[in-house]
Scaffold this motif. Structure first.
Motif, PDB file in Angstrom:
ATOM      1  N   UNK A   1      -7.308 -40.809  -8.148  1.00 16.54           N
ATOM      2  CA  UNK A   1      -6.543 -40.026  -9.118  1.00 16.54           C
ATOM      3  C   UNK A   1      -7.302 -38.723  -9.348  1.00 16.54           C
ATOM      4  N   UNK A   2      -6.715 -37.609  -8.929  1.00 22.57           N
ATOM      5  CA  UNK A   2      -7.427 -36.333  -8.958  1.00 22.57           C
ATOM      6  C   UNK A   2      -7.075 -35.444 -10.133  1.00 22.57           C
ATOM      7  N   UNK A   3      -6.008 -35.789 -10.868  1.00 19.42           N
ATOM      8  CA  UNK A   3      -5.587 -34.937 -11.972  1.00 19.42           C
ATOM      9  C   UNK A   3      -4.770 -35.760 -12.966  1.00 19.42           C
ATOM     10  N   UNK A   4      -4.513 -35.185 -14.126  1.00 18.17           N
ATOM     11  CA  UNK A   4      -3.698 -35.868 -15.129  1.00 18.17           C
ATOM     12  C   UNK A   4      -2.279 -36.082 -14.614  1.00 18.17           C
TER      13      UNK A   4
ATOM     14  N   UNK B   1      -9.248 -41.481 -13.310  1.00 16.59           N
ATOM     15  CA  UNK B   1      -9.034 -40.114 -13.784  1.00 16.59           C
ATOM     16  C   UNK B   1     -10.289 -39.617 -14.492  1.00 16.59           C
ATOM     17  N   UNK B   2     -10.769 -38.456 -14.094  1.00 14.03           N
ATOM     18  CA  UNK B   2     -11.933 -37.843 -14.729  1.00 14.03           C
ATOM     19  C   UNK B   2     -11.461 -36.709 -15.634  1.00 14.03           C
TER      20      UNK B   2
ATOM     21  N   UNK C   1     -10.525 -30.859 -19.392  1.00 11.03           N
ATOM     22  CA  UNK C   1      -9.910 -30.257 -20.579  1.00 11.03           C
ATOM     23  C   UNK C   1      -8.797 -29.265 -20.260  1.00 11.03           C
ATOM     24  N   UNK C   2      -8.865 -28.598 -19.126  1.00 10.89           N
ATOM     25  CA  UNK C   2      -7.805 -27.646 -18.779  1.00 10.89           C
ATOM     26  C   UNK C   2      -6.461 -28.346 -18.596  1.00 10.89           C
ATOM     27  N   UNK C   3      -6.492 -29.637 -18.261  1.00 17.52           N
ATOM     28  CA  UNK C   3      -5.257 -30.393 -18.043  1.00 17.52           C
ATOM     29  C   UNK C   3      -4.695 -30.983 -19.330  1.00 17.52           C
TER      30      UNK C   3
END
Length: 238
Positions: free
Chosen positions: A39-42, A70-71, A74-76
């Motif tokens: 999982x690379x993004x929200x 998921x890591x 904050x931008x997401x």
């Protein structure tokens, strides 16, 4: 051929029944699966969750894997993170087609929840920023067979007050899991100088839960959202 509306409703009821029954045998979920997807993004997380919940027989270990994988970025998630000066906030990220809710909870300095249950649903809690502290309690009048612990020969918890059974710190990218067979919990931001942000998944979703006081007095609380999809809701709107 597409499922009819009635077929879809029956399918969702079947899934809810399966998920609620599954709380009886999930005791702890800690590590990601060895062969689970990345999982690379929200947005990847949301898409993967929707795929997982397409089946009636949801793999709770896979849901845990996805939340762990998921890591925090904050931008997401920043657009969903809405704070209130006086209390923690619950902000809806995705409604999961009625099969799960994904929320971001924002905790101001020293903010905490009441002691509560999860209406026989699964609760996953992942830290995105800062730290939280979870305190767990016995679920009053719930048999030891239900919660996997032994107390008295008759299997009932004999107490006139909440019984604390553990306290766990939750750091960034950690995931905590609880269901009603594991007990009640209270969550708080222990810091009086920093805020915290956490990502929560509830399956099935619920509109109300039970809140407990130290003397075991139980009340029903309505579950509401401070914002939905990054937009502030009207006052008292769920």
């Amino acid at each position: 051929m597409a499922l009819s509306k009635i077929d879809s409703e029956i399918e969702q009821v079947d899934q809810e029944k399966y998920l609620r029954q599954a709380t009886s045998y999930y005791q702890a979920l800690e590590k990601p699966l060895k062969y689970g997807p990345a999982v690379d993004s929200l947005s990847d997380l949301v898409a993967a969750l929707h795929r997982e919940f397409e089946s009636n027989y949801v793999n709770i270990e896979m849901v845990n894997h996805l939340m762990l994988s998921y890591k925090s970025n904050p931008r997401e998630w920043r657009k969903y993170a809405k704070f209130d000066r006086y209390t923690y906030t619950r902000n809806l990220v995705d409604a999961g087609n009625g099969k799960f809710n994904l929320l971001i909870l924002c905790w101001g300095e020293g903010h905490g929840s009441s002691v509560h249950d999860h209406a026989d649903s699964h609760c996953f809690m992942k830290m995105l920023k800062g730290d939280l502290r979870e305190k767990r309690y016995e679920y009053p009048n719930r048999s030891a067979r239900d919660n996997g612990r032994s107390h008295h020969p008759d299997g009932e918890i004999d107490s006139r007050e909440l019984v604390e059974i553990g306290e766990t710190p939750i750091a960034v990218n950690d995931v905590a899991y609880i269901n009603d067979n594991l007990g009640l919990h209270r969550v708080e931001n222990p810091s009086h100088s920093d805020t915290s942000v956490s990502l929560h998944l509830y399956c099935p979703p619920f509109d109300t839960c039970s809140v407990f006081q130290d003397n075991l007095k139980k009340t029903t609380a309505k579950v509401t959202f401070w914002s939905k999809y990054g937009v502030r809701t009207k006052q008292n709107e769920q």
